[in-house]
Write a protein that holds these residues in place. Sequence first.
Motif, PDB file in Angstrom:
ATOM      1  N   CYS A  40       7.819 -52.883  67.987  1.00 14.48           N
ATOM      2  CA  CYS A  40       7.241 -52.136  69.053  1.00 14.48           C
ATOM      3  C   CYS A  40       7.346 -52.162  70.479  1.00 14.48           C
ATOM      4  O   CYS A  40       7.670 -53.163  70.824  1.00 14.48           O
ATOM      5  N   GLN A 164       0.815 -47.093  62.923  1.00 16.01           N
ATOM      6  CA  GLN A 164       0.753 -46.161  64.031  1.00 16.01           C
ATOM      7  C   GLN A 164      -1.044 -45.727  64.252  1.00 16.01           C
ATOM      8  O   GLN A 164      -1.518 -45.497  65.303  1.00 16.01           O
ATOM      9  N   ARG A 171       1.702 -44.759  74.255  1.00 23.43           N
ATOM     10  CA  ARG A 171       2.688 -44.958  74.933  1.00 23.43           C
ATOM     11  C   ARG A 171       3.515 -46.288  74.090  1.00 23.43           C
ATOM     12  O   ARG A 171       4.691 -46.450  74.678  1.00 23.43           O
ATOM     13  N   THR A 173       5.710 -47.275  71.158  1.00 25.37           N
ATOM     14  CA  THR A 173       6.781 -46.617  70.179  1.00 25.37           C
ATOM     15  C   THR A 173       6.831 -47.657  68.959  1.00 25.37           C
ATOM     16  O   THR A 173       7.339 -48.880  69.397  1.00 25.37           O
ATOM     17  N   SER A 175       9.336 -48.650  65.452  1.00 23.90           N
ATOM     18  CA  SER A 175      10.460 -48.155  64.897  1.00 23.90           C
ATOM     19  C   SER A 175      11.035 -49.444  64.133  1.00 23.90           C
ATOM     20  O   SER A 175      10.454 -50.565  64.333  1.00 23.90           O
TER      21      SER A 175
END
Length: 230
Positions: A40, A164, A171, A173, A175
């Motif tokens: 994150c 998520q 704000r 993210t 991945s």
Amino acid sequence: MPTIRKTLMFLGGSLASGGSLIMICAVLATKEWVSTAITCKGSANNNGSVTLEYGLFEGKGKSNFCPNIGVDIEPFKVLESLEHFGPSKSLHITVITCLCLGLLGSICSFGITLYNSFSNPYETYLGPLGVYVCSSVSAIFIFLSIVLFVVNTEVYHLSIEMAQNQITNQRVTLSDAKNSIGYSYYLMIPAFFCNLFVIIIIYVYQHASYTQRKEQQRPTEDAPKDVMMY
């Protein structure tokens, strides 16, 4: 009364069906399907990670320096976490449905093979044909569950979508999910082969019985006509 060979072979089939039944129940009940670590990144480029462990119905997790998230993530319901994600939720529900149908097939196969191990009925739907149908249905739906869960996890990023939903800060993210498949998932593989074993063992019994009946008929068919007259 059934022959010893029939009793042993159908009893072996019932044990295999029972094994498949138990493993599918364990698959549905346990939570050790996936362990994942997700990177994150916050708005200030401060990185952390979120780790999740989840099964078909429930999950839990914790945050490691992920911005604006507490250390522990509240236990969550998987389907609720996928509420706003169409394809992932649909595939996840499909996996659960396939496993339930596979469980139903194993229950029917177990009942039919156990019944035939001590009874001697004429071949009807409660005979080999019923075993073939039920075990095949169970094997097919288990195989679909194996494939669809991997597709959902790796292609549709199931873990990231669930994580998520646990993050209120838009704000942040997420991945690079590194998924580790747990033992609950791998239990489906022996359950699949148990159903194949049932089909094979009943086919072997049926083929042996057919061969034996042909051999018993052959002496009369091959006897000379002058002998048959007497």
